[in-house]
Motif scaffolding. Structure first.
Motif, PDB file in Angstrom:
ATOM      1  N   GLY A 154      67.059  48.951  97.407  1.00 27.64           N
ATOM      2  CA  GLY A 154      67.072  49.398  98.800  1.00 27.64           C
ATOM      3  C   GLY A 154      66.022  50.458  98.995  1.00 27.64           C
ATOM      4  N   ALA A 155      65.690  50.671 100.265  1.00 27.09           N
ATOM      5  CA  ALA A 155      64.660  51.662 100.574  1.00 27.09           C
ATOM      6  C   ALA A 155      65.194  53.063 100.335  1.00 27.09           C
ATOM      7  N   CYS A 156      64.296  53.946  99.921  1.00 21.98           N
ATOM      8  CA  CYS A 156      64.698  55.325  99.686  1.00 21.98           C
ATOM      9  C   CYS A 156      64.069  56.214 100.751  1.00 21.98           C
ATOM     10  N   TRP A 157      64.680  56.241 101.921  1.00 23.32           N
ATOM     11  CA  TRP A 157      64.132  57.039 103.028  1.00 23.32           C
ATOM     12  C   TRP A 157      64.387  58.530 102.824  1.00 23.32           C
ATOM     13  N   ALA A 158      65.139  58.846 101.803  1.00 23.68           N
ATOM     14  CA  ALA A 158      65.470  60.251 101.570  1.00 23.68           C
ATOM     15  C   ALA A 158      64.221  61.101 101.424  1.00 23.68           C
ATOM     16  N   VAL A 159      63.140  60.481 100.857  1.00 21.53           N
ATOM     17  CA  VAL A 159      61.920  61.242 100.668  1.00 21.53           C
ATOM     18  C   VAL A 159      61.353  61.710 102.013  1.00 21.53           C
ATOM     19  N   ILE A 160      61.463  60.815 103.013  1.00 21.23           N
ATOM     20  CA  ILE A 160      60.979  61.188 104.348  1.00 21.23           C
ATOM     21  C   ILE A 160      61.846  62.318 104.880  1.00 21.23           C
ATOM     22  N   HIS A 161      63.158  62.135 104.704  1.00 16.29           N
ATOM     23  CA  HIS A 161      64.122  63.113 105.181  1.00 16.29           C
ATOM     24  C   HIS A 161      63.798  64.493 104.606  1.00 16.29           C
ATOM     25  N   GLU A 162      63.535  64.500 103.283  1.00 12.05           N
ATOM     26  CA  GLU A 162      63.311  65.790 102.644  1.00 12.05           C
ATOM     27  C   GLU A 162      61.978  66.409 103.039  1.00 12.05           C
ATOM     28  N   ARG A 163      60.955  65.571 103.206  1.00 11.60           N
ATOM     29  CA  ARG A 163      59.609  66.093 103.443  1.00 11.60           C
ATOM     30  C   ARG A 163      59.180  66.043 104.903  1.00 11.60           C
TER      31      ARG A 163
ATOM     32  N   TRP B 292      59.928  62.529  93.096  1.00  9.83           N
ATOM     33  CA  TRP B 292      59.613  61.319  93.866  1.00  9.83           C
ATOM     34  C   TRP B 292      58.566  60.457  93.185  1.00  9.83           C
ATOM     35  N   ASN B 293      58.300  60.737  91.904  1.00 11.94           N
ATOM     36  CA  ASN B 293      57.305  59.974  91.172  1.00 11.94           C
ATOM     37  C   ASN B 293      57.658  58.490  91.182  1.00 11.94           C
ATOM     38  N   GLY B 294      56.704  57.653  91.633  1.00 11.92           N
ATOM     39  CA  GLY B 294      56.949  56.211  91.625  1.00 11.92           C
ATOM     40  C   GLY B 294      57.262  55.641  92.999  1.00 11.92           C
ATOM     41  N   ILE B 295      57.479  56.487  93.980  1.00  8.91           N
ATOM     42  CA  ILE B 295      57.802  55.960  95.313  1.00  8.91           C
ATOM     43  C   ILE B 295      56.508  55.584  96.027  1.00  8.91           C
ATOM     44  N   LEU B 296      56.519  54.484  96.778  1.00 11.86           N
ATOM     45  CA  LEU B 296      55.266  54.005  97.347  1.00 11.86           C
ATOM     46  C   LEU B 296      55.475  53.437  98.746  1.00 11.86           C
ATOM     47  N   TRP B 297      56.287  52.387  98.823  1.00  5.30           N
ATOM     48  CA  TRP B 297      56.431  51.626 100.055  1.00  5.30           C
ATOM     49  C   TRP B 297      56.898  52.471 101.223  1.00  5.30           C
ATOM     50  N   GLU B 298      57.955  53.239 100.970  1.00  2.00           N
ATOM     51  CA  GLU B 298      58.588  53.975 102.060  1.00  2.00           C
ATOM     52  C   GLU B 298      57.604  54.929 102.715  1.00  2.00           C
ATOM     53  N   LEU B 299      56.789  55.598 101.868  1.00  2.00           N
ATOM     54  CA  LEU B 299      55.846  56.578 102.401  1.00  2.00           C
ATOM     55  C   LEU B 299      54.807  55.911 103.292  1.00  2.00           C
ATOM     56  N   TYR B 300      54.203  54.848 102.760  1.00  2.00           N
ATOM     57  CA  TYR B 300      53.157  54.190 103.542  1.00  2.00           C
ATOM     58  C   TYR B 300      53.724  53.543 104.802  1.00  2.00           C
ATOM     59  N   MET B 301      54.945  52.976 104.677  1.00  2.00           N
ATOM     60  CA  MET B 301      55.546  52.358 105.863  1.00  2.00           C
ATOM     61  C   MET B 301      55.794  53.398 106.943  1.00  2.00           C
ATOM     62  N   PHE B 302      56.229  54.571 106.523  1.00  2.00           N
ATOM     63  CA  PHE B 302      56.515  55.622 107.493  1.00  2.00           C
ATOM     64  C   PHE B 302      55.234  56.063 108.216  1.00  2.00           C
TER      65      PHE B 302
END
Lengths: 440, 270
Positions: A91-100, A403-413
């Protein structure tokens, strides 16, 4: 011709209008005409439906149904997904967006001052409303004129003295060029204008800072707490560069396009050289020039803000393209429009402003808005010279061990953010084209 | 049809007009002396001499490429002449921009393709130049424009855009637009050539009305009926020069030059 057939015919009366056949109108008519109009069309329709069915549900499942909105790290995200949806689920990890999110919005802008860019952003809508919609009260245009100064002051803060002295530059230039200089060269407009420009630039470079310091030490500090440019980042930076670039490139582009059509050889040559030079050079090169080279050419001791340098480069770059789009609009006008304006006794500037430009810009709307959209997306290139726009922020975030390794969620956002802005511009352009359509 | 001039005639039958004997003043409106013009190497206008008095109605005809449009476009300097003088309303046309704008404000022009401004309403088309060039207050300019639109019989179209009007209506708006500047001279460059036959009459009617009021008019046209009934002088041009000029009666019934005879036989003969 046989004798019982005559070529003479007289209509027995007017045939009354009747309703069209039922299968031509309504939703059924629409579906028949647009989706199942022939074999090929029907196949394409069915294939499209199949693709949508295959692609969309998994994305929704990944992004929303199994998406995680609250977690401290990528590892925690994955654990939550596995715990709720079973082994092997992703599943997507939108938490990174939430935190940053604040970093995405403001970069490293001081948190206690967030209200300033937010206020500037909200005022932006007040300022562009009268420009975009003719139904807004005309008096609001005065606010639009003052807005750049207000926004600059809100975002960068600092002493009011520097800003006021900067604004005074053209006034000083005018006084020197056309009042004081009179005694030296009389009423010569060209010399007066040249001296004005020179005096203005010299004032900005050498007079503003010392006088502002003097005023601060005598009268005191008046203004907001200053924020350095390197603290700007995220969407704040994109929007700042984008808005200044867009509002600057259109007028400069108009002037360049008119200059390129000018019958005065010197003006025409300057415009052609500028346009062709800028269009022949990649934006990245210009940005490197802005970030590295420009300092060599400026007088020692003048510190020229990096964001300001970048904004100038982006604006010049976009205005060269803008000039060519507007030239296309000018070329589309029949020569009769120029002749009619001349024959009525309008002078060049009246004809240009009242007759030529409104029509040329109208023709050029799709191209102009395309350029705006391109410019806004090109602001992400500033990440290459180390500015922390949304794309520039992605690397530091991904370098964070959590957040090492996260990719899709950041670019999609980031993509979603740009899409919302660009799509709005595109829709506005369609609205404007429809509104300005006067032939039916 | 006994009179060959009546062939293909769009003139109104209901009220027969003959203005060709109408009074002409002694005051000179346009004076052209030995005027020459070249397009690059091509000599378009050769030694043109023409004096137009106030109140004259002059029809200029001739084969295409004869320079007749270029001639009237020189009078408000849409085209620049290279030799000779053009004096309009006592002002000489030279490269002085002030003179050019002054003359253009007093010389109205109607084009073959109307050249209305498509982004402005009919009323705005008419009020634009008075407001910006004459500095007339907007209210006053609008009132004047409405009067003129009534005169060309289309006041009800005032708030439409040019694209919504028929060709004949557009040309009448173009005439009204010129008249809004209260010109002392009107130039017509083939005003009916782009129109359907049924619309030619309404435009010619408007022009006749103008002639009846004593407007000084130079008309480039192929409407020979109009020339015969309205003009006090007909000028025939060919290959850049004035070949023949005369009163309409003489011009049509007793042409002197062979080229005029050939031209008249071609357009009237059928």
């Amino acid at each position: 011709m046989s004798s019982d057939r005559s070529i003479a015919f007289v209509a027995s009366g007017q045939i009354p209008p009747s309703a069209p056949p039922a299968n031509l109108t309504g939703p059924i008519g629409w579906v028949r005409e647009n989706l199942f109009d022939g074999i090929l069309n029907s196949i394409l329709t069915l294939a499209s439906i199949a693709i949508i069915v295959m692609v969309v549900p998994p994305i929704i499942d990944w992004a929303f149904l199994k998406g995680v909105w609250n977690a401290g790290s990528l590892g925690e995200c994955r654990e939550i997904v596995v715990a709720t949806h079973g082994e092997g689920a992703s599943g997507a990890c939108w938490a990174v967006i939430h935190e940053r999110i604040y970093q995405f919005l403001f970069g490293f802008y001081p948190p206690e001052l967030y209200w300033r860019p937010i206020l500037a952003f909200m005022l932006l809508f007040v300022a562009i409303a009268p420009v975009l919609f003719s139904s807004a009260p005309r008096q609001m245009l005065w606010f639009s004129l003052a807005y750049p100064l207000i926004a600059f002051f809100l975002i960068w803060g600092g002493s009011i003295w520097g800003t006021l002295l900067f604004l005074a530059g053209p006034v000083v230039g005018y006084l020197v060029g056309f009042r004081a200089g009179r005694f030296a060269y009389g009423d010569n407009f060209i010399v007066g204008a040249a001296v004005t420009v020179l005096a203005t630039v010299l004032w900005w470079l050498f007079a503003v800072t010392p006088i502002a310091d003097a005023l601060t030490s005598t009268i005191g500090f008046v203004g907001f707490e200053p924020v350095e440019s390197d603290r700007l980042g995220g969407f704040l930076l994109s929007i700042t560069i984008g808005v200044i670039g867009i509002s600057g490139s259109l007028p400069i582009g108009i002037v360049l396009a008119l200059g390129r059509q000018s019958s005065m050889f010197a003006i025409k040559t300057m415009c052609v050289v500028f346009i062709e030079f800028i269009r022949g050079v990649p934006l990245i090169t210009l940005l490197f020039v802005a970030s590295v080279l420009l300092n060599y050419f400026l007088p020692p001791g003048t510190s020229f803000d990096l964001v300001l340098r970048v904004v100038i480069m982006v604006t010049l770059f976009a205005s060269a393209y803008m000039a060519e789009v507007i030239r296309g609009g000018l070329a589309a006008l029949p020569s009769g429009q120029y002749e009619a304006a001349d024959a009525l006794g309008l002078n060049y500037w009246q004809a240009t402003r009242l007759i030529i430009m409104p029509q040329a810009l109208k023709v050029a709307i799709p191209g102009i808005v395309s350029n705006f959209i391109g410019l806004f997306k090109d602001t992400t290139l500033v990440s290459v010279i180390g500015l922390l726009d949304p794309v520039g922020l992605l690397n530091p975030i991904r370098a964070d061990s959590a957040w090492n390794g996260i990719l899709w969620e950041l670019y999609m956002f980031v993509a979603l953010f740009f899409w919302v802005f660009c799509f709005s511009m595109s829709r506005y352009s369609m609205y404007l084209e429809k509104k300005l359509k006067t032939d039916r | 049809m006994s009179d060959p001039l009546m062939a293909d005639d769009h003139m109104p039958e209901d009220h027969p007009v003959d203005l060709s004997k109408m009074h002409v003043s002694d005051e000179v409106a346009i004076q052209i002396n030995n005027m020459n013009k070249w397009y690059g190497e091509f000599h378009v206008l050769r030694d043109i001499n023409l004096t137009v008095n106030r109140g004259e109605r002059i029809v200029i005809c001739g084969p295409s490429g004869s320079g007749k449009s270029t001639l009237i476009r020189c009078i408000n300097r849409l085209e620049e002449h290279q030799k000779g003088d053009i004096i309009v309303n006592d002002v000489e046309l030279n490269s002085d921009l002030k003179n050019i704008d002054k003359i253009r404000a007093e010389v109205g022009m109607v084009f073959q393709h109307f050249n209305l401004f498509p982004h402005l309403t009919i009323l705005e088309n008419c009020t634009l130049a008075p407001i910006w060039v004459r500095k007339t207050p907007k209210k006053e300019a609008e009132a004047d424009a409405m009067l003129l639109l009534e005169r060309v019989k289309i006041p009800e179209q005032a708030h439409k855009f040019p694209g919504q009007l028929s060709g004949g209506q557009q040309q009448r708006v173009a005439i009204a637009r010129s008249l809004c500047m209260k010109p002392r001279i009107m130039l017509f460059d083939e005003p009916t050539s782009a129109l359907d036959p049924e619309m030619i009459k309404e435009v010619l009617d408007t022009m006749i009305g103008l002639a009846e009021e004593g407007m000084t008019m130079l008309v480039v046209t192929h409407e020979m009926g109009f020339a015969r009934q309205v003009a006090n002088r007909v000028i025939f041009m060919d290959e850049g020069q004035i070949v023949e000029e005369n009163e309409p009666e003489e011009f049509f019934h007793n042409p002197k030059s062979e080229r005029t005879k050939l031209f008249l036989s071609q357009i009237l003969g059928h």
